[in-house]
Design an enzyme around this catalytic site. Structure first.
Site, mmCIF file in Angstrom:
data_model
loop_
_atom_site.group_PDB
_atom_site.id
_atom_site.type_symbol
_atom_site.label_atom_id
_atom_site.label_comp_id
_atom_site.label_asym_id
_atom_site.label_seq_id
_atom_site.Cartn_x
_atom_site.Cartn_y
_atom_site.Cartn_z
ATOM 1 C CB THR A 72 -22.475 -0.311 -19.758
ATOM 2 O OG1 THR A 72 -22.491 0.654 -18.705
ATOM 3 C CG2 THR A 72 -22.708 -1.680 -19.166
ATOM 4 C CG ASN A 151 -16.395 6.049 -12.002
ATOM 5 O OD1 ASN A 151 -15.492 5.271 -11.717
ATOM 6 N ND2 ASN A 151 -17.643 5.850 -11.619
ATOM 7 C CD GLN A 180 -16.190 9.554 -16.014
ATOM 8 O OE1 GLN A 180 -16.073 10.733 -16.353
ATOM 9 N NE2 GLN A 180 -17.337 9.038 -15.629
ATOM 10 C CB SER A 200 -19.394 6.518 -22.613
ATOM 11 O OG SER A 200 -20.666 7.103 -22.486
ATOM 12 N N GLY A 201 -20.293 7.984 -25.511
ATOM 13 C CA GLY A 201 -20.639 9.227 -26.193
ATOM 14 C C GLY A 201 -21.171 10.313 -25.284
ATOM 15 C CG HIS A 202 -23.874 9.602 -21.791
ATOM 16 N ND1 HIS A 202 -23.974 10.082 -20.520
ATOM 17 C CD2 HIS A 202 -23.594 8.289 -21.673
ATOM 18 C CE1 HIS A 202 -23.782 9.101 -19.658
ATOM 19 N NE2 HIS A 202 -23.537 7.999 -20.333
ATOM 20 C CB THR A 238 -30.207 -1.369 -37.200
ATOM 21 O OG1 THR A 238 -30.883 -2.431 -37.865
ATOM 22 C CG2 THR A 238 -30.183 -0.141 -38.099
ATOM 23 C CB CYS A 322 -23.619 3.447 -11.933
ATOM 24 S SG CYS A 322 -23.186 4.228 -13.463
#
Lengths: 383, 381
Positions: A72, A151, A180, A200-202, A238, A322
């Site tokens: 996002t 998606n 996606q 997106s990583g996940h 960070t 979502c």
């Protein structure tokens, strides 16, 4: 999860075993990458490796990868970042009507600020044509932003074609939401004129809470989150070192796994035929990801099927994760844009899996669907 | 390696790793999904939220998880300013804030905000009178950090919040509490702030997770656009394992909180007791500062050289904030305190849970030796 069939990879993916195995080692790299001492340098080096891995997975050469707090935020950074940096040049943006809320809500926000947004609609099958997108581009267009893979329907948008055609408009920035797509279909940025690409990583089996935005060459952007000036000044805070390392590893693995999944299309076809035989209406874009299938059983709301399947350990979703909010569901904006009637849109469910899913799991899922669908039909009196 | 840079980041507590494991495994779901893995993830997120609500003395509905302290600070400042900018566009902040606040304020300035930066005294402390004097009828927002990240000074946030409220209850008060969370028992309702920001990796949790407090009824629009997660305060799939790690880390600290804080104070005091006798040593942190931070310098010795020598001897410290990638800019905090010369000499030693008295003794001895050798080289050349 032994007896469970997880078919909701578009919502999120389990963390990859290779990622989990290395977690302990990565957690020991606890330094702050901005620190000048050894612990900091070690974290900085690890971060650089992860960045290279993501670059490679995207098939990208000339540019850099900015890690963010998620897909996002990566999309927010792209859309707001271009709008804020180039507003003097023009205030018109072209996007599609089927974008994820991460892009869609940012567009709505810019619209309230006075930007003009053209929304390109898909055809009835869910495909968006490059010609349609290009037709909306004008002299004051600063950004074209489309997703690579939808998606909800799995539609693959012709981003290479759009990129080629946009060569005639050298000042237009082209952003692609690849959330996606990475690890599901081939992505090769080096050969395209794509300036920004969000991931997106996940969704790939990395941790939640890390995303990436590829930024081509020295493209100027206004940062969305400001502060210490990390990530080339484009994203302060960070760095989520653990998240970034998991992203790098998961991305490399996901791309390799995809490349070796040679019968992906057969698996999708097998599931599609079985659903059709059971009376489901399929959303079947001409160009589609082999890992997403959207289907509706006329007369049965999506949630009913989701729960019926879950009782037998099969996890699917009713639309995207979502939009399944607490206040009852609204018909999907994607299906609505395709001209699907609200009743049918509310019946839609989404199967999504990944390159590691075996044909035997597809067969197993079909068995569950067959048995549960018969039960639901009987209960609801659907013929 | 003796790690004395805990204000930059902290190592994970062992309990945190164990707690996170399950959410990398069976409970990997997306908290917005309706099925079992999704519901389990949701439950973990809500448990964490309830824990923090309890610890901070607020309602769970007023807390949202973010990707870190910087994002929390950005969300707070943009959110409160943009929600009010039709009627109010004046912001009051201080000269010693973290870059996450200062840079966000700079961006708001570009959007039309008028900003008053309140000075600090030689201890780095803000005078509430100065804040009140800076208020105007169109003041939207006051942002004052609770614990300074470079010198550890504790700002009178509760008093500032009270006096701002007395003047004009419509003004939103924000506090960056990133460095306060590890060392102060916070009661946000009592402090009277509307917005507060926190970070997990400063309390032995993972990087990439933060928390924002937005008291119900506070004017707020979210900078993060997208799905409807986190009470619509922050869009994006929640970093579940990170949130669980944040929860586990803070729970561990909370279970021993008074002892933990007392221990940090004794480490800090022991360090200063040993360093004060070193030639030219001075202390920038006030005596009543947070126990986690000791900012010191040695007259005539440059901090970049000192830090390099320390690193070679296996001691990690810093010259101040870890941000702004790699450069050793003279600290804006020390300069605001009127310590212009000291800004090139001072280093920050910061302590946390894992540090031991033995480490302090070793580090102090090494530091004294380095300072002496740097001095003798200086006088010989």
């Amino acid at each position: 999860m032994a007896d469970e069939l997880y078919f909701d990879y578009a919502a999120t993916a389990p963390v990859r075993p290779e990622v989990r195995e290395r977690m302990a080692e990565w957690l020991d790299i606890y330094g702050n990458p901005s620190s000048l001492h050894r612990m900091g340098m070690r974290a900085e080096r690890a971060l650089r490796r992860a960045r290279d891995q993501v670059m490679q997975s995207l098939g990208a050469r000339d540019g850099r990868v900015v890690f963010t707090g998620g897909g996002t935020e990566a999309n927010n950074l792209a859309v707001y970042g271009v709008a804020r940096a180039y507003a003097q040049r023009g205030r018109h943006i072209v996007t599609s009507a089927i974008e994820h809320p991460a892009v869609r809500e940012a567009m709505a926000d810019l619209e309230r600020e006075g930007f003009e947004i053209s929304y390109v609609r898909p055809n009835r099958r869910g495909d968006v044509s490059a010609e349609e997108v290009l037709r909306h581009v004008r002299d004051d267009t600063i950004l074209v932003s489309v997703m690579h893979v939808n998606n909800e329907t799995g539609a693959v948008l012709p981003v290479e074609r759009i990129a080629d055609e946009l060569q005639a408009h050298p000042k237009v920035v082209f952003h692609v939401d690849g959330t996606q797509a990475l690890g599901k279909i081939p992505v090769s940025l080096a050969r395209t004129r794509i300036h920004l690409y969000a991931a997106s990583g996940h969704k790939l089996g990395a941790l939640k809470g890390v995303g990436a935005l590829y930024v081509h060459g020295s493209l100027r952007l206004k940062p969305h989150v400001v502060g210490g000036g990390q990530e080339f000044g484009l994203r302060s805070g960070t760095e989520n070192v653990l998240g970034a390392l998991s992203f790098g590893e998961a991305a490399s693995r996901a791309v390799r796994e995809m490349e070796s999944d040679v019968d992906a299309e057969q698996k999708r076809e097998r599931l599609a035929r079985a659903l059709e035989e059971l009376g489901y209406v399929l959303v079947n874009p001409d160009h589609h990801s082999p890992y997403i299938l959207c289907a509706a059983l006329p007369g049965a709301r999506g949630e009913i099927l989701v729960h019926a399947f879950e009782e037998k350990g099969l996890y699917v979703s009713a639309g995207s994760a979502c939009s399944s909010g607490k206040h009852g569901r609204e018909p999907s904006h994607v299906l609505t844009a395709m001209g699907v009637k609200p009743e049918l849109a509310l019946a839609a469910i989404r199967f999504s899996w990944h390159p590691g899913t075996r044909m035997s799991e597809i067969e197993h899922a079909i068995e569950v669907v067959r048995e549960r669908t018969a039960w639901v039909k009987q209960a609801l009196g659907i013929r | 390696m003796i790690y004395l840079d805990n204000a930059a980041t902290t190592p994970l507590l062992p309990a945190v790793r164990a707690a996170m494991a399950r959410y990398l495994d069976d409970a990997f779901g997306n908290p917005s999904s309706l099925h079992r893995p999704g519901r389990e993830a949701r439950q973990a997120v809500e448990e964490a939220r309830r824990f923090f609500a309890d610890w901070l003395g607020v309602s769970p509905r007023d807390l949202a998880f973010t990707s870190g302290g910087t994002e929390s600070n950005n969300l707070a400042l943009y959110g409160a300013y943009l929600a009010q900018r039709d009627g109010r566009n004046h912001i009051v902040t201080t000269a010693v804030e973290h870059h996450a606040v200062l840079e966000a304020v700079d961006r708001l300035r570009l959007l039309g905000a008028d900003v008053t930066v309140v000075p600090v005294d030689s201890d780095g402390r803000v005078d509430p009178d100065d804040v009140v004097r800076a208020l105007r009828p169109d003041t939207a927002l006051v942002s004052v950090m609770l614990v300074n990240n470079e010198v550890g000074t504790i700002e009178p946030v509760a008093e500032i919040a009270r006096r701002v409220r007395e003047r004009d209850p419509g003004i939103v008060v924000h506090s960056d509490m990133v460095q306060a969370l590890p060392v102060m028992r916070l009661s946000l309702a009592e402090m009277g702030v509307h917005l507060a920001s926190f970070s997990a990796h400063k309390v032995h949790g993972p990087k990439g997770v933060g928390l924002i407090y937005v008291r119900s009824g506070t004017p707020f629009v979210s900078l993060a656009a997208g799905g409807q997660q986190e009470h619509r305060l922050r869009a994006g799939t929640e970093p579940v394992a990170g949130i669980v790690g944040f929860h586990a880390a803070m729970a561990e600290l909370a279970a021993h909180f008074e002892d933990h804080v007392a221990r940090l104070a004794s480490l800090r005091d022991a360090m200063w007791e040993r360093l004060r006798s070193v030639q030219g040593a001075y202390r920038n942190s006030p005596l009543d500062s947070a126990p986690s931070i000791l900012n010191v310098g040695f007259r005539g010795l440059r901090n970049d050289r000192l830090l390099m020598r320390l690193d070679l001897e296996g001691i990690a410290a810093s010259a101040g904030a870890a941000c702004s990638a790699g450069s050793l800019e003279p600290s804006h905090v020390l300069r605001a305190m009127g310590r212009e010369a000291e800004a090139r000499e001072s280093i920050r030693l910061s302590f946390a849970w894992q540090n031991t008295m033995e480490e302090i003794e070793i580090a102090a001895a090494i530091m004294s030796k380095i300072v002496e050798s740097m001095r003798s080289r200086f006088t010989n050349s």
